[in-house]
Design a protein around this motif. Structure first.
Motif, mmCIF file in Angstrom:
data_model
loop_
_atom_site.group_PDB
_atom_site.id
_atom_site.type_symbol
_atom_site.label_atom_id
_atom_site.label_comp_id
_atom_site.label_asym_id
_atom_site.label_seq_id
_atom_site.Cartn_x
_atom_site.Cartn_y
_atom_site.Cartn_z
ATOM 1 N N ALA A 56 0.949 -1.229 0.189
ATOM 2 C CA ALA A 56 -0.069 -0.179 -0.199
ATOM 3 C C ALA A 56 1.095 1.564 0.385
ATOM 4 N N LEU A 57 0.323 2.436 -0.913
ATOM 5 C CA LEU A 57 1.323 3.462 -0.155
ATOM 6 C C LEU A 57 0.416 4.956 0.886
ATOM 7 N N SER A 58 1.253 5.336 0.507
ATOM 8 C CA SER A 58 0.529 6.845 1.613
ATOM 9 C C SER A 58 0.066 7.724 0.487
ATOM 10 N N ASP A 59 -0.851 8.433 0.748
ATOM 11 C CA ASP A 59 -0.854 9.571 0.232
ATOM 12 C C ASP A 59 0.593 10.581 -0.354
ATOM 13 N N ILE A 60 0.548 11.680 -1.645
ATOM 14 C CA ILE A 60 1.707 12.255 -1.588
ATOM 15 C C ILE A 60 1.313 13.922 -1.055
ATOM 16 N N ILE A 61 2.257 14.492 -1.015
ATOM 17 C CA ILE A 61 2.490 15.714 -0.572
ATOM 18 C C ILE A 61 3.312 16.274 -1.950
ATOM 19 N N LEU A 62 2.520 17.217 -2.934
ATOM 20 C CA LEU A 62 3.961 18.175 -3.248
ATOM 21 C C LEU A 62 4.700 19.544 -2.765
ATOM 22 N N ALA A 63 5.933 19.356 -3.346
ATOM 23 C CA ALA A 63 6.388 20.713 -2.542
ATOM 24 C C ALA A 63 7.348 21.559 -3.301
ATOM 25 N N THR A 64 8.140 22.592 -3.628
ATOM 26 C CA THR A 64 9.110 23.093 -4.560
ATOM 27 C C THR A 64 10.017 22.614 -4.088
ATOM 28 N N ASN A 65 10.576 21.898 -2.585
ATOM 29 C CA ASN A 65 11.845 22.077 -2.477
ATOM 30 C C ASN A 65 11.342 21.276 -1.400
ATOM 31 N N ILE A 66 12.902 19.870 -0.954
ATOM 32 C CA ILE A 66 11.998 19.315 0.001
ATOM 33 C C ILE A 66 14.219 18.523 0.082
ATOM 34 N N GLN A 67 13.858 18.469 1.501
ATOM 35 C CA GLN A 67 15.605 18.503 2.409
ATOM 36 C C GLN A 67 16.062 18.437 3.066
ATOM 37 N N PRO A 68 17.173 16.674 3.746
ATOM 38 C CA PRO A 68 17.340 16.679 4.923
ATOM 39 C C PRO A 68 17.020 17.934 6.150
ATOM 40 N N ASP A 69 16.516 17.970 7.383
ATOM 41 C CA ASP A 69 15.984 18.673 8.372
ATOM 42 C C ASP A 69 16.981 18.360 9.945
#
Length: 471
Positions: A158-171
């Motif tokens: 199974a998969l979760s929903d998808i969240i879109l972003a303009t940038n994703i980086q380790p925090d």
């Protein structure tokens, strides 16, 4: 009612939701929203994420009281309730004020106000009643959003929903838009431009088959199709080993060549252990003419020296694709790139200061001050170019540092211990060639290159050094 978790995710999340429809009220304040559902790790509870964006022209700005010449301030009140549509019970409610500060020169780019919070819910049929109010103008907007939280399957892929972003980086700074260790520049309206042409996305995979051969892989394939169903781009499939029963996936694709219009990102995941496949889709849009907004910003072109200084400063946090893109830009575009680079990594955009930039610049100044030997300076080698400078820029101040001497050669070695890093704990430096510029000679960091001949060269000194690390 339990306080909602505003932009701070402390659970490992899994779930799936169906958003049926959203009705805008006649409220004057307009805003966009998106949702994402994930498993929470808490029995019988799933996590619903709510993402909101208020356009620039909907808000009223006042001078920031601390920095009136440089920043403006906006305050938004969030008030919501979630009702179980089957029982009529209010299962969650809360309200709070959130201030945000924007640099005055940034106003030319018409920045939007973004908000993210989450609630843990049991499977059921719900109604979100959300009101956002601009405190300065008293303008308010309201949405009623019916949604269904469904219990995800437990016996198949199974998969979760998808969240879109303009940038994703380790925090590493735990920003307010942190999700499971990643800082997300959320994009609730799912509209992208050629000035921010990377389609970043986050999703989770569940119920991987670990009972089969551990060497078998997960295959992931991404495809972009038009609203009419035509394939526009098909990316080369990627593969990785199954880590656990569930895992987090963060990826990004360059969509700068897409024309104006609506598209779907298709994600296809195949578990070779169970031979199961699942396909998930997420709608997004490309609007190219918005690029003019950022081109009109009054940013000074970057000189060659400023470009080199920028790359020196960010060399251990910039991605290869970002560096390649930056190097191919003209001076004006480089200035806009640097501006966006810092903005997207700001762990708390609701404050005037960019804590990420401040911390990185502090590390650069410290490394250049304390890690550049006289010999290194003569060779035009800055402190950030030394081994100690590189490690300091990447990981910051060590939790513990000490010095010792090898008994046979009397050579000094320096030990840095980090107790806050996952799977990395120690770095050992020593002056191998007598230039008073200690080099890294040992680390348990797999990304660092070690010298396999040192153990034989140092002999008993090596054994002494290894024993000292366990003291």
């Amino acid at each position: 009612m339990r306080r909602s978790q505003v932009s701070l995710f402390i659970f490992f999340l899994i779930c799936q939701v169906a958003i049926v429809m959203a009705q805008d009220s006649l409220g004057r304040l307009q805003f966009k929203m998106d949702t994402g559902l994930f498993q929470s790790g808490v029995q019988d509870l799933l996590e619903q994420d709510f993402l909101f964006e208020i356009p620039f022209d909907q808000l009223t700005y006042t001078d920031d009281p601390k920095f009136p010449d440089r920043y403006v301030r906006v305050v938004v009140n969030t008030a919501f309730s979630i009702k179980n549509r089957e029982t009529g019970d209010i299962v969650a409610s809360d309200q709070w004020d959130t201030p945000a500060a924007f640099a005055k020169r940034e106003l030319q780019l018409q920045p939007s106000y973004r908000l993210m919070f989450s609630e843990l819910l049991s499977p059921g049929d719900y109604m979100l009643d959300i009101t956002l109010t601009d405190i300065h103008s008293k303008r308010a907007g309201k949405k009623l959003v019916p949604f269904v939280v469904t219990d995800p399957p437990k016996d198949k892929l199974a998969l979760s929903d998808i969240i879109l972003a303009t940038n994703i980086q380790p925090d590493s700074l735990k920003s307010i838009f942190n999700k499971n260790g990643y800082a997300m520049q959320i994009n609730p309206d799912n509209v992208f431009t050629i000035q921010e042409p990377f389609l970043w996305f986050y999703y989770e995979i569940y119920n991987l088959n670990l009972s089969s051969d551990e060497e078998k892989l997960i295959h992931v394939k991404y495809t972009i199709v038009s609203a009419e169903g035509d394939t526009i781009k098909s990316y080369h499939p990627g593969s990785f080993r199954r880590p656990e029963e569930s895992c987090i996936i963060v990826d990004g694709k360059n969509i700068v060549t897409l024309k104006d219009g609506d598209y779907f990102l298709l994600v296809e995941v195949t578990d070779t252990g169970s031979e199961e496949s699942v396909i998930l889709e997420k709608k997004f849009s490309m609007v190219r003419e918005w690029a003019q907004l950022e081109q009109e910003a009054e940013l000074e072109p970057m000189s060659d020296d400023e470009s080199h200084e920028f790359l020196d400063k960010v060399q251990y946090v910039i991605s290869k694709s970002e560096k390649k893109q930056f190097q191919g830009l003209n001076p004006e575009a480089k200035a806009r790139f640097a501006y966006r680079f810092w903005r997207e990594r700001d762990p708390n955009p609701f404050t005037p200061e960019n804590e990420f930039k401040i911390e990185l610049e502090r590390r650069v100044n410290y490394a250049n001050t304390f890690f550049a030997s006289k010999q290194a300076i003569r060779a035009n080698k800055k402190g950030i170019k030394t081994d100690r400078g590189r490690i300091y820029l990447k990981y910051g101040e060590p939790s513990e540092q000490r010095e010792d001497n090898m008994p046979q050669s009397d050579r000094e070695f320096i030990v840095w211990n980090y107790f806050n890093l996952k799977n990395i704990s120690v770095f050992v430096f020593s002056d191998k060639v007598g230039r008073k510029d200690p080099q890294l000679i040992f680390s348990d960091d797999p990304t660092e290159i070690s010298d396999p001949t040192l153990r034989k060269t140092l002999g008993s000194d090596w054994e002494y050094m290894m024993e000292s690390l366990n003291r």
